[in-house]
Motif scaffolding. Structure first.
Motif, mmCIF file in Angstrom:
data_model
loop_
_atom_site.group_PDB
_atom_site.id
_atom_site.type_symbol
_atom_site.label_atom_id
_atom_site.label_comp_id
_atom_site.label_asym_id
_atom_site.label_seq_id
_atom_site.Cartn_x
_atom_site.Cartn_y
_atom_site.Cartn_z
ATOM 1 N N ARG A 59 0.837 -1.210 0.000
ATOM 2 C CA ARG A 59 0.000 0.000 0.000
ATOM 3 C C ARG A 59 0.867 1.253 0.000
ATOM 4 O O ARG A 59 0.588 2.231 -0.713
ATOM 5 C CB ARG A 59 -0.932 0.000 1.221
ATOM 6 C CG ARG A 59 -1.833 1.231 1.287
ATOM 7 C CD ARG A 59 -3.006 0.989 2.217
ATOM 8 N NE ARG A 59 -2.640 0.963 3.614
ATOM 9 C CZ ARG A 59 -2.726 2.034 4.417
ATOM 10 N NH1 ARG A 59 -3.120 3.200 3.933
ATOM 11 N NH2 ARG A 59 -2.420 1.924 5.687
ATOM 12 N N ALA A 60 1.938 1.221 0.789
ATOM 13 C CA ALA A 60 2.847 2.362 0.811
ATOM 14 C C ALA A 60 3.547 2.513 -0.539
ATOM 15 O O ALA A 60 3.744 3.633 -1.026
ATOM 16 C CB ALA A 60 3.871 2.184 1.927
ATOM 17 N N ARG A 61 3.892 1.389 -1.164
ATOM 18 C CA ARG A 61 4.596 1.443 -2.445
ATOM 19 C C ARG A 61 3.700 2.009 -3.540
ATOM 20 O O ARG A 61 4.147 2.830 -4.360
ATOM 21 C CB ARG A 61 5.083 0.046 -2.835
ATOM 22 C CG ARG A 61 5.899 0.004 -4.124
ATOM 23 C CD ARG A 61 6.282 -1.421 -4.484
ATOM 24 N NE ARG A 61 5.123 -2.263 -4.702
ATOM 25 C CZ ARG A 61 4.420 -2.296 -5.844
ATOM 26 N NH1 ARG A 61 4.775 -1.518 -6.859
ATOM 27 N NH2 ARG A 61 3.378 -3.097 -5.964
ATOM 28 N N VAL A 62 2.439 1.602 -3.536
ATOM 29 C CA VAL A 62 1.531 2.012 -4.617
ATOM 30 C C VAL A 62 0.975 3.415 -4.395
ATOM 31 O O VAL A 62 0.954 4.246 -5.312
ATOM 32 C CB VAL A 62 0.382 0.994 -4.752
ATOM 33 C CG1 VAL A 62 -0.657 1.481 -5.774
ATOM 34 C CG2 VAL A 62 0.931 -0.362 -5.156
ATOM 35 N N TYR A 63 0.527 3.693 -3.163
ATOM 36 C CA TYR A 63 -0.175 4.951 -2.915
ATOM 37 C C TYR A 63 0.656 5.977 -2.141
ATOM 38 O O TYR A 63 0.271 7.138 -2.031
ATOM 39 C CB TYR A 63 -1.472 4.691 -2.141
ATOM 40 C CG TYR A 63 -2.442 3.799 -2.866
ATOM 41 C CD1 TYR A 63 -3.030 4.199 -4.065
ATOM 42 C CD2 TYR A 63 -2.761 2.537 -2.358
ATOM 43 C CE1 TYR A 63 -3.919 3.370 -4.730
ATOM 44 C CE2 TYR A 63 -3.651 1.710 -3.015
ATOM 45 C CZ TYR A 63 -4.227 2.125 -4.200
ATOM 46 O OH TYR A 63 -5.107 1.303 -4.868
ATOM 47 N N GLY A 64 1.791 5.527 -1.585
ATOM 48 C CA GLY A 64 2.613 6.458 -0.830
ATOM 49 C C GLY A 64 2.011 6.801 0.519
ATOM 50 O O GLY A 64 1.143 6.100 1.034
ATOM 51 N N PHE A 65 2.456 7.904 1.075
ATOM 52 C CA PHE A 65 1.997 8.360 2.382
ATOM 53 C C PHE A 65 1.270 9.694 2.230
ATOM 54 O O PHE A 65 1.333 10.343 1.180
ATOM 55 C CB PHE A 65 3.179 8.521 3.339
ATOM 56 C CG PHE A 65 3.930 7.236 3.606
ATOM 57 C CD1 PHE A 65 3.480 6.350 4.560
ATOM 58 C CD2 PHE A 65 5.071 6.921 2.884
ATOM 59 C CE1 PHE A 65 4.161 5.154 4.801
ATOM 60 C CE2 PHE A 65 5.754 5.748 3.112
ATOM 61 C CZ PHE A 65 5.306 4.852 4.074
ATOM 62 N N GLY A 66 0.607 10.106 3.299
ATOM 63 C CA GLY A 66 -0.125 11.366 3.280
ATOM 64 C C GLY A 66 0.684 12.497 3.893
ATOM 65 O O GLY A 66 1.633 12.272 4.639
ATOM 66 N N GLU A 67 0.279 13.722 3.580
ATOM 67 C CA GLU A 67 0.975 14.893 4.117
ATOM 68 C C GLU A 67 0.916 14.916 5.644
ATOM 69 O O GLU A 67 1.879 15.297 6.298
ATOM 70 C CB GLU A 67 0.371 16.179 3.549
ATOM 71 C CG GLU A 67 0.676 16.428 2.083
ATOM 72 C CD GLU A 67 2.122 16.850 1.848
ATOM 73 O OE1 GLU A 67 2.879 16.994 2.829
ATOM 74 O OE2 GLU A 67 2.500 17.017 0.667
ATOM 75 N N ASP A 68 -0.222 14.516 6.213
ATOM 76 C CA ASP A 68 -0.334 14.507 7.677
ATOM 77 C C ASP A 68 0.642 13.506 8.293
ATOM 78 O O ASP A 68 1.256 13.782 9.326
ATOM 79 C CB ASP A 68 -1.764 14.158 8.102
ATOM 80 C CG ASP A 68 -2.735 15.303 7.834
ATOM 81 O OD1 ASP A 68 -2.262 16.428 7.566
ATOM 82 O OD2 ASP A 68 -3.958 15.057 7.896
#
Length: 939
Positions: A373-382
Motif C-alpha cells: 500500500r505504501a509502495r503504490v499509494y505512498g503516504f499522506g501529508e499529515d
C-alpha cells in the motif's frame, strides 16, 4: 550509515554550539568532524580519540576497539576471536592470571556490569569505565588497555582453563533459537564468510584447538594499525594525549601483516524461501530480506539528507504496521521494517513479523499488504508532518541536553567512526541540519525511496516456528510463491481519520493547596491539595531537558480475590491498550506528534500509580495525560478483544521452552499453588477469565481516588511555573477522603526444605535455582548488609565457580529484605551449567556459604564491594532517577531519606562480622527450595 544509530547515537557528541547557519546549503558539502573531539594517529597507525566530557564527574570511559572479529578467523580458529577476548582477562604483561579482574574491583569497577567486552563478526570492543576519585586511576586504566592491545600472556594452562568457560557460554546460547538460526543463517548469507563464522565458533574446535591457533589470531590481528584507543570523560585532554603516546607508541605491526579486507556478500541470483521448525520454538517469525547492497557511510550533506529520508520512511511505515494491531483480532503480534544488515558495508530493507492467533500466513499477508500500500499509494501529508515533528523533537531534546550527555553514548559513536566511518558532525550541527533539511523533504522523495525497494528483486524469506501447531505450514517453495503473489496484489487505499488538535478541550478547574513545606536538606517542596493528594518536587540541573514523574497509591491487586487475580493484574495494561478520553492509542500517538511526553499506569501487587517523563516544554502535556489516565480510562471492546487475542497467541507455545516449564513449575511450588499468586507463565485460557467491565472497575478503584496519592517529580523544574499546573491537573482529581492502605492477602513463600527436579529439553544444559526465604523484621541496615552479602557471594561465584572450576559462564545470587506486604526476605541463586556439573556446583556454592558463615568474607572482597558502591553512589547523586527512587522510598516505606547523605559512612561501617552474622541469619536452612532443570532423559 546505520540509520538507527543516526538519530539516537550520532547526534550526541558536541558540548558547544558552533553557530551553524543556513548559509551551508549545498548538498555536496562535506560533513565536518566534531572539533570538540581530538582525533589523531600514532606513527604505528593506532588511531586515538579524546574528548573532555564532565558527565559523570570524576569518571572516564576507556575503550580499546580492535577492527577484527570472527570474520577473519582461519578454518582452525573458529571461535578464537571471541576466545581472545576471554584471554584478555586471564594474564598479561602486568596482570598475571586472574589478577586483572580482582585489581580493577579494588578501584570500584564491577566485572560484567562495568568491565566488559564483546566480539562480533568484524570487531572486538573492550570496555573499561574508570572512576577518577584517585587521578592516578587514569594511568592504571591505560596500562590495562596497553596489555590488552599487545601484552596478553596466552599461557597454556590459562588457555585450557578458559576453554570450559567459553564452552559454558556456548552452552547457554543453545536452544530452539540457536538451532533454527544455524539452519537459516548459512542460506541467508550463502557464499559469504558471514555464513560460516558465527562469533561463538564451533564447540569441536573450542575443545581441541592448538595453543598456537589462538596465539596466531592475536599476533596477526591485534596490531596498532587495526586498533583505536578512545578516551571520553572528565579528563585533561593534553594529559590524555600524552598517555596515549606513552603507552601505545611502542606497539609494533607485524613485518608482513595480512591485509584486513571486508568480507564480501555474494549477490543473490534468485529468490529463496526456507521454513524451519523446532519442538521448543515459542512463536512464528517470518522475515523478508530484500536485496542487500553495498552501502557507504554519509560523507556529504546530501548523504545525510538521504539518511533522514530513510528515517522518515521507516517511521511512517512502522507506524502503519503498528496500527494494524489495534483491532479486535490482530493479524500479528508485531511487524516492523528497517534498513540494516549483519555484514559491514552492506545495507538492505528487511521486514519482520511475529504471528498472532491467525497464524504466520495471515501475519505475512497483512504485512506485505501494508508495504505494498505504501509502495503504490505512498503516504499522506499529515503522516509526513507527524514523522518530521517526531524526529525533530527527539533531536531537539538531544541538543538541549548536549552539555549534560553521559560519556558512554558519546564514546560508542566514536567507535563507529573508527570502525565504519560513521560521520560525527556534533549535535549542534546535526540539530541545525534537521531544522534546515526536514521542511524541504517531500512526499515525492519518500515515494522515490519506497519504489526503489523492488519486490521483483531476489529475496530471501524465512519462516521459523513450532513444529506442532494448528497451522498447516507451507514448504519453502510454497512460501516463496505466496510471498510473490501477495507482493503483487493491488492494495486497498485507506483514508486517514482526522483527530483533535489537543488532548483536552476543557481544562479542569484548579484544586486548592492546603499545605506547602520545604525540606532544605533534600531540596524538596511538598505540596498537599484539598483532595488528599501530595506532590513532592525536587528541582535539579542534572539534565537540561528532562522531567521524571513517579507516583504511588497504597493498595493494589492484593485487595482482590482469586476470581479477579488475572483481571486485577492486567487492568492497567488493558486500559493503556484502549487509550484515554476520546483517544485510541493510534489517535493519541497522532495528537502527541512532536511532543516529548509519555505516561503509563501501573497496578502492582500492593500499590498502584502512574509514571511518566517529558521535556521541559511538554510538562503540561505529561500532566494532562496523567489526568486523563486517572479520570477518563477509555472503554473499547474491540481493542480489548484484540489485546486478549494477542496475549493468548503470545503464550500459546510458551511451555515448549524448557526454561519456561521449569520456572513456571518452580514458582508454583514456591507459592504453593496459591490461587492469589500471579502465574509466572500464563496459559491462554487464563485470559478468558478477564472481564472488561470488571477490569475498568478495578482500575478506577485503584487509580481513581486522589486521597493519599503521592506524586514525585524530579528534573529541570521551574517551581513557580509548575505549581499552577499541578493544582489544575493533580489538585483537581477526585478524592473520596477514604485513607489508602496496603493489604496483605496472605500469600507466602513455601516453608521447609523442598527439592524440585524437572527433566525438560533436548540440549545438554541444566539450570540450578535455589530460593532462600523467611519472615524477618525489616530494617534498612539489614537490607544494606544483605546486598553486601549477595555482592560478595557474586565475586566468589565468578572467582571460584567460573574461573577456577570452569563450571559456569555466568551466575548470580540476588534479592533483599522487603517491608510490605509483610516483612520478609528472599534470595534467589541461579547457576546455568552442564548436567555433569550440577552436583559439583551445588556443593561448591554450599562451601562458599559455609565459609562465610564460619569465618566471614575475605576483607579484600568486602572492600571491593564497598569501593564499587561508593563510586556508583557518587555518580547516582547527579541522576534524576536515583532521587526519584530515594524520595519514593521515603514516602512509600517510611525510610529516612536523609540517610542518603550518610551512605558512605554506613557502607564503610560494615564489617566482616556484620556479613558473617547476616549470612547466618539469612542462610539458616529453614526454608530452602532447591530446583534443578536437567535435559530430558534419553529413551
Amino acid at each position: 550509515m546505520n540509520t538507527t544509530c543516526k538519530l539516537f547515537g550520532l547526534a550526541l557528541l558536541s558540548t558547544l554550539c558552533f553557530g551553524i547557519t543556513k548559509a551551508q546549503t549545498s548538498l555536496t558539502d562535506k560533513l565536518p568532524f566534531d572539533s570538540t573531539v581530538v582525533k589523531g594517529k600514532l606513527a604505528n597507525g593506532l588511531t586515538y580519540y579524546i574528548k573532555q566530557n564532565k558527565r559523570p564527574e570524576n569518571k572516564v570511559e576507556l575503550r580499546l576497539a580492535v577492527n577484527a572479529g570472527s570474520i577473519l578467523e582461519d578454518n582452525d580458529q573458529q571461535g578464537l576471536a571471541h576466545f581472545t577476548e576471554h584471554m584478555a582477562f586471564n594474564g598479561s604483561t602486568h596482570f598475571k592470571k586472574n589478577e586483572l579482574v580482582s585489581y580493577l574491583q579494588t578501584l570500584g569497577i564491577e566485572f560484567g556490569a562495568d568491565l566488559n567486552a564483546y566480539t562480533s563478526f568484524d570487531e572486538t570492543i573492550y570496555i573499561l569505565p574508570v572512576p577518577l576519585s584517585d587521578p592516578a586511576n587514569l594511568e592504571k586504566g591505560m596500562q590495562v588497555l596497553q596489555d590488552w592491545a599487545g601484552g596478553l600472556s596466552y599461557e597454556a594452562s590459562e588457555i585450557d582453563a578458559e576453554r570450559n568457560v567459553v564452552l559454558e557460554e556456548s552452552r547457554m546460547g543453545k536452544g530452539a533459537d540457536d538451532r533454527i538460526m544455524r539452519k537459516i543463517y548459512p542460506r541467508q548469507y550463502a557464499g559469504s564468510k558471514y555464513a560460516v563464522r558465527l562469533p561463538i565458533g564451533k564447540d569441536s574446535i573450542l575443545k581441541t584447538f592448538k595453543y598456537d591457533a589462538a596465539r596466531r589470531f592475536y599476533k596477526t590481528w591485534y596490531r596498532p594499525n587495526l586498533m583505536a584507543v578512545l578516551i571520553v570523560g572528565d579528563i585533561d585532554v593534553a594529559k590524555a594525549a600524552t598517555l596515549v603516546h606513552q603507552y601505545f607508541d611502542t606497539l609494533k605491526n607485524p613485518v608482513t601483516p595480512k591485509t584486513r579486507v571486508l568480507a564480501p556478500l555474494v549477490p543473490r541470483q534468485k529468490s529463496e524461501a526456507v521454513v524451519v521448525t523446532d519442538k521448543e520454538a515459542t512463536n512464528f517469525i517470518t522475515e523478508i530480506d530484500y536485496t542487500i547492497k553495498p552501502e557507504k557511510e554519509d560523507s556529504t550533506l546530501g548523504d545525510y539528507r538521504q539518511t533522514i529520508i530513510k528515517q522518515l520512511f521507516t517511521t511512517m511505515l512502522n507506524q502503519r504496521l503498528s496500527e494494524k494491531t489495534q483491532v479486535a483480532d490482530p493479524p500479528y503480534l508485531f511487524a516492523g521494517t528497517g534498513f540494516n544488515s549483519y555484514a559491514r558495508g552492506y545495507e538492505g530493507f528487511i521486514a519482520t513479523t511475529a504471528a498472532g492467533s491467525k497464524g504466520p500466513d495471515t501475519a505475512l499477508h497483512v504485512m506485505l499488504s501494508e508495504i505494498n500500500r505504501a509502495r503504490v499509494y505512498g503516504f499522506g501529508e499529515d503522516e509526513l508532518d507527524r514523522a518530521k515533528k517526531q524526529l525533530l523533537a527527539g533531536m531537539e531534546k538531544l541538543y538541549n541536553d548536549r552539555s549534560k550527555t553521559e560519556s558512554s553514548p558519546i564514546i560508542e559513536e566514536l567507535i563507529r567512526n573508527f570502525l565504519t566511518g560513521e560521520t560525527v558532525p556534533g549535535i549542534a550541527r546535526e540539530y541545525n541540519y534537521y531544522k534546515d533539511l526536514l521542511p524541504g523533504i517531500s512526499l515525492a522523495e519518500i515515494q522515490a525511496l519506497n519504489t526503489s525497494i523492488k519486490q521483483d528483486a531476489p529475496l530471501f524469506i524465512s519462516l521459523q516456528g513450532p513444529d506442532k501447531s494448528g497451522f498447516k505450514l507451507p514448504t519453502g517453495t510454497q512460501l516463496l510463491a505466496q510471498t510473490q503473489k501477495w507482493m503483487h496484489e493491488k492494495p486497498v487505499q485507506v483514508t486517514e481519520k482526522k483527530v483533535a488538535a489537543s488532548l483536552m478541550e476543557k481544562l479542569p478547574e484548579p484544586g486548592t493547596i492546603t499545605a506547602e513545606k520545604q525540606d532544605a536538606a533534600l531540596g524538596t517542596t511538598e505540596i498537599t491539595f484539598a483532595n488528599g493528594a501530595k506532590v513532592i518536587l525536587k528541582p535539579t540541573e542534572f539534565k537540561n531537558d528532562e522531567i521524571s514523574l513517579s507516583s504511588f497509591h497504597k493498595g493494589g491487586a492484593s485487595w482482590y480475590d482469586a476470581p479477579d487475580v488475572m483481571t486485577a493484574g492486567n487492568a492497567a495494561t488493558i486500559v493503556q491498550t484502549m487509550g484515554v478520553g476520546d483517544f485510541s492509542p493510534v489517535d493519541l500517538r497522532k495528537v502527541l506528534a512532536g511532543k516529548v511526553a509519555g505516561v503509563s499506569p501501573r497496578i502492582g501487587n500492593i500499590s498502584a500509580g502512574i509514571s511518566g517523563s517529558s521535556s521541559v516544554k511538554d510538562v503540561e502535556t505529561m500532566l494532562q495525560l496523567g489526568y486523563l489516565y486517572l479520570t477518563q480510562p477509555r472503554k473499547d471492546e474491540a481493542l480489548f478483544n484484540g489485546w486478549k487475542a494477542s496475549e493468548k497467541a503470545s503464550v500459546q507455545y510458551a511451555l515448549a521452552n524448557p526454561s519456561n516449564v521449569f520456572v513456571d513449575t518452580f514458582y508454583q511450588v514456591l507459592y504453593q499453588n496459591n490461587p492469589l499468586a500471579q502465574r509466572v507463565v500464563p496459559r491462554p485460557h487464563d485470559f478468558d477469565a478477564i472481564n472488561l467491565d470488571r477490569a475498568i472497575e478495578i482500575y478506577k478503584e485503584r487509580l481513581g481516588d486522589a486521597t493519599d496519592f503521592t506524586f514525585i517529580m524530579v528534573g529541570n523544574i521551574d517551581t513557580a511555573t509548575v505549581i499552577p499546573l499541578l493544582a489544575r491537573y493533580i489538585g483537581s482529581l477526585p478524592g473520596s477522603g477514604k485513607p489508602a492502605a496496603f493489604k496483605d492477602n496472605g500469600v507466602r513463600l513455601a516453608k521447609g526444605h523442598i527439592k524440585l527436579n524437572i527433566n525438560k529439553g533436548t540440549e545438554q544444559k541444566s539450570l540450578i535455582v535455589n530460593c532462600y526465604n523467611d519472615e524477618i523484621p525489616f530494617n534498612e541496615d539489614l537490607d544494606l548488609k544483605t546486598q553486601a552479602l549477595c555482592d560478595i557471594l557474586n565475586i566468589k561465584i565468578t572467582e571460584d565457580l567460573r574461573e577456577k572450576m570452569g563450571g559456569i559462564y555466568g551466575g548470580s545470587i540476588s534479592g533483599g529484605v522487603s517491608k510490605y506486604p509483610y516483612s520478609n526476605y528472599s534470595l534467589v541463586l541461579e547457576l546455568p551449567c552442564g548436567p555433569e556439573n550440577v552436583t559439583k556446583l551445588q556443593q561448591a556454592f554450599a562451601a562458599e556459604l559455609d565459609s562465610i558463615k564460619t569465618m566471614g568474607p575475605e576483607q579484600k572482597n568486602l572492600d571491593k564491594v564497598k569501593k564499587t558502591w561508593i563510586e556508583k553512589y557518587k555518580v547516582q547523586l547527579k541522576e534524576n532517577g536515583f532521587w526519584l527512587g530515594v524520595i519514593q522510598s521515603m514516602y512509600y516505606q517510611g525510610n529516612d531519606a536523609k540517610r542518603v547523605f550518610t551512605y558512605e559512612q554506613r557502607v564503610n561501617a560494615i564489617t566482616i562480622d556484620d556479613i558473617k552474622q547476616t549470612a547466618n541469619l539469612l542462610f539458616n536452612n529453614k526454608n530452602v527450595i532447591e530446583g534443578v532443570l536437567n535435559p530430558e532423559k534419553k529413551k
